[in-house]
Design an enzyme around this catalytic site. Structure first.
Site, PDB file in Angstrom:
ATOM      1  CB  SER A 194      34.730  65.211  59.887  1.00 47.39           C
ATOM      2  OG  SER A 194      34.871  65.891  58.673  1.00 47.39           O
ATOM      3  CE  LYS A 231      21.046  61.900  69.685  1.00 48.12           C
ATOM      4  NZ  LYS A 231      21.632  60.772  70.415  1.00 48.12           N
ATOM      5  CB  THR A 286      31.503  68.646  55.490  1.00 46.81           C
ATOM      6  OG1 THR A 286      32.242  67.473  55.758  1.00 46.81           O
ATOM      7  CG2 THR A 286      31.824  69.205  54.132  1.00 46.81           C
ATOM      8  CB  THR A 287      27.011  70.653  56.816  1.00 46.36           C
ATOM      9  OG1 THR A 287      27.054  69.349  56.216  1.00 46.36           O
ATOM     10  CG2 THR A 287      25.826  71.425  56.308  1.00 46.36           C
ATOM     11  CD1 TRP A 288      28.793  75.036  62.144  1.00 51.55           C
ATOM     12  CD2 TRP A 288      29.723  73.465  63.466  1.00 51.55           C
ATOM     13  NE1 TRP A 288      28.871  75.555  63.417  1.00 51.55           N
ATOM     14  CE2 TRP A 288      29.435  74.604  64.245  1.00 51.55           C
ATOM     15  CE3 TRP A 288      30.298  72.357  64.089  1.00 51.55           C
ATOM     16  CZ2 TRP A 288      29.727  74.666  65.607  1.00 51.55           C
ATOM     17  CZ3 TRP A 288      30.580  72.415  65.449  1.00 51.55           C
ATOM     18  CH2 TRP A 288      30.300  73.550  66.202  1.00 51.55           C
ATOM     19  CG  HIS A 324      34.134  64.673  51.242  1.00 53.95           C
ATOM     20  ND1 HIS A 324      34.144  65.118  52.546  1.00 53.95           N
ATOM     21  CD2 HIS A 324      32.838  64.695  50.856  1.00 53.95           C
ATOM     22  CE1 HIS A 324      32.907  65.406  52.920  1.00 53.95           C
ATOM     23  NE2 HIS A 324      32.092  65.170  51.914  1.00 53.95           N
ATOM     24  CE1 TYR A 359      30.176  68.673  64.197  1.00 52.53           C
ATOM     25  CE2 TYR A 359      30.325  67.834  66.445  1.00 52.53           C
ATOM     26  CZ  TYR A 359      29.564  68.254  65.373  1.00 52.53           C
ATOM     27  OH  TYR A 359      28.194  68.257  65.469  1.00 52.53           O
TER      28      TYR A 359
HETATM   29  N1  LIG Z   1      25.731  73.601  62.123  1.00 56.81           N
HETATM   30  C1  LIG Z   1      26.119  72.454  62.668  1.00 56.81           C
HETATM   31  N2  LIG Z   1      26.664  72.428  63.894  1.00 56.81           N
HETATM   32  C2  LIG Z   1      27.060  71.269  64.450  1.00 56.81           C
HETATM   33  N3  LIG Z   1      26.947  70.053  63.843  1.00 56.81           N
HETATM   34  C3  LIG Z   1      26.417  70.039  62.599  1.00 56.81           C
HETATM   35  C4  LIG Z   1      25.993  71.216  61.962  1.00 56.81           C
HETATM   36  N4  LIG Z   1      25.508  70.878  60.744  1.00 56.81           N
HETATM   37  C5  LIG Z   1      25.615  69.554  60.631  1.00 56.81           C
HETATM   38  N5  LIG Z   1      26.159  69.045  61.757  1.00 56.81           N
HETATM   39  C6  LIG Z   1      26.435  67.637  62.053  1.00 56.81           C
HETATM   40  O1  LIG Z   1      27.598  67.224  61.322  1.00 56.81           O
HETATM   41  C7  LIG Z   1      27.433  65.867  60.895  1.00 56.81           C
HETATM   42  C8  LIG Z   1      27.430  65.793  59.397  1.00 56.81           C
HETATM   43  O2  LIG Z   1      28.768  65.913  58.995  1.00 56.81           O
HETATM   44  P1  LIG Z   1      29.169  66.540  57.617  1.00 56.81           P
HETATM   45  O3  LIG Z   1      28.563  67.862  57.483  1.00 56.81           O
HETATM   46  O4  LIG Z   1      30.642  66.441  57.518  1.00 56.81           O
HETATM   47  O5  LIG Z   1      28.483  65.543  56.583  1.00 56.81           O
HETATM   48  S1  LIG Z   1      28.879  65.416  55.039  1.00 56.81           S
HETATM   49  O6  LIG Z   1      30.191  64.786  54.975  1.00 56.81           O
HETATM   50  O7  LIG Z   1      28.863  66.733  54.458  1.00 56.81           O
HETATM   51  O8  LIG Z   1      27.837  64.528  54.474  1.00 56.81           O
HETATM   52  C9  LIG Z   1      26.131  65.393  61.479  1.00 56.81           C
HETATM   53  O9  LIG Z   1      26.463  64.872  62.751  1.00 56.81           O
HETATM   54  P2  LIG Z   1      25.523  63.840  63.542  1.00 56.81           P
HETATM   55  O10 LIG Z   1      24.374  64.640  64.032  1.00 56.81           O
HETATM   56  O11 LIG Z   1      26.375  63.316  64.656  1.00 56.81           O
HETATM   57  O12 LIG Z   1      25.117  62.782  62.578  1.00 56.81           O
HETATM   58  C10 LIG Z   1      25.362  66.694  61.560  1.00 56.81           C
HETATM   59  O13 LIG Z   1      24.274  66.660  62.449  1.00 56.81           O
END
Ligand SMILES: Nc1ncnc2c1ncn2[C@@H]1O[C@H](COP(=O)(O)OS(=O)(=O)O)[C@@H](OP(=O)(O)O)[C@H]1O
Length: 343
Positions: free
Chosen positions: A83, A309, A85-87, A148, A242
């Site tokens: 959702s 993506k 998380t990483t961002w 989570h 997001y």
């Molecule tokens: N910096 C940044 N900015 C925007 N989007 C980002 C960013 N980093 C990760 N992503 C996208 O976030 C999706 C991964 O979600 P999570 O980070 O929650 O994954 S996890 O739960 O920690 O495994 C995954 O989405 P999708 O690309 O749609 O698969 C990542 O690409």
């Protein structure tokens, strides 16, 4: 019998009782309803207090609930899988530690490590030990954690109004989240190639997701728990989307910084600090950073798997019109008594 023998006996009895309690607890956990989830590497999900918890985290949730001691300065980042998380981790870490690691001096730990290796995962810490030591967290003031686990599963010391610690939750459109999760499954599984592979068919996974049978699901209940908490205690729980971050990152990063207790000064704003942080944490920048293009994180998942993506609306490239219609109906039904709407 000597006094020391009696004390030893008491101690032994206490240990036996404790062991027995633990044994009973484990038995209870094993008796929970279980299913194979859409992510699991052949492993079961257990329905614990309303949420599907992967087997490897089952004891961890109990220890976390029992033993975590919150500090008033603690900051807890919470999210369902995929959702944002990483961002959120990267943004919150950069905001909170911006005087320690100035973005323009290129000494941010984010340049050298994946955000998942920088922000402490509560559930994984409680996997290592029943009472983990958080003293070795670097930096450890304020303590920045991620989980989570659903709001309902968080220990009372975090949720209590008498504690000043704060929670930030990020949610995402369930269809985009599902598509992201579906792409993540094989990468997650690849860390355990010997396990039998459950179905990875899009339709079957979609069905499981809609039924809430996925790690930390049902997703809608996950969202509702934090949404309701944010309405009840807006000073304690910040609810982010997001899609909102994508649309107006500056506004929401400022909001996040204020909520976390690290607002940007006018001078910082003029110096471009906000934009520096946004740029450092942007998808394009993070995806191409060395630590995120190679290697695996602490739990064996390729670091690159967290960056695919990073767009809004990928559902339209993967889901059929009937899947979209089905999910929209489900969302309407689940949220009919709430003011909450997905974007
Ligand atoms: N910096 C940044 N900015 C925007 N989007 C980002 C960013 N980093 C990760 N992503 C996208 O976030 C999706 C991964 O979600 P999570 O980070 O929650 O994954 S996890 O739960 O920690 O495994 C995954 O989405 P999708 O690309 O749609 O698969 C990542 O690409």
């Amino acid at each position: 019998m000597e006094q020391s023998d009696i004390t030893e006996l008491d101690h032994h009895e206490e240990l036996t009782r404790e062991n027995h309690g633990e044994f009973e607890e484990e038995e209870k956990l094993r008796d929970l309803p279980k299913m194979k989830g859409l992510m699991s590497t052949g492993e079961n999900l257990f329905l614990y207090e309303g949420f599907w918890i992967p087997e490897f985290l089952l004891k961890s949730v109990v220890s976390f609930q029992k033993h975590f001691v919150a500090r008033d300065t603690d900051l807890i980042l919470a999210s369902s899988l995929k959702s944002g998380t990483t961002w959120l981790m990267a943004l919150a870490f950069s905001i909170v530690n911006r005087t320690r690691f100035k973005t323009h001096t290129n000494n941010s730990p984010l340049l050298a490590a994946n955000p998942h290796d920088i922000v402490t995962h509560l559930e994984l810490k409680y996997m290592e030990s029943e009472s983990p030591n958080f003293e070795d967290m670097i930096p450890n003031f304020p303590r920045l954690f991620h989980t989570h686990f659903a709001y309902e599963l968080l220990p009372p010391c975090i949720k209590s109004s008498s504690s000043a610690c704060k929670i930030v939750y990020i949610c995402r459109n369930p269809m985009d989240l599902f598509v992201s999760l579906w792409h993540f499954v094989p990468k997650f599984r690849s860390k355990n190639t010997t396990a039998p592979s459950p179905p990875h068919n899009l339709g079957e996974c979609f069905d499981m997701f809609c039924r809430g049978i996925h790690d930390h699901g049902p997703y809608f209940d996950h969202v509702l728990g934090f949404w309701n908490a944010s309405l009840e205690s807006p000073h304690k729980v910040l609810f982010l989307r997001y899609e909102d971050l994508k649309e107006d990152c500056v506004f929401h990063v400022k909001r996040l910084a204020e909520f976390l207790g690290f607002p940007f000064s006018e001078e910082e704003e003029k110096r471009g600090v906000i934009m520096e942080i946004i740029e450092l944490c942007s998808f394009g920048k993070m995806k191409n950073l060395n630590p995120n293009t190679c290697g695996t994180n602490f739990s064996g998942i390729p670091n690159s798997a967290f960056f695919r993506k990073g767009e809004v609306g990928d559902r339209n490239n993967h889901l059929t019109p009937s899947m979209i219609e089905c999910m929209e109906k489900l969302v309407q039904e689940k949220f009919k008594e709430s003011l909450f709407r997905f974007k």
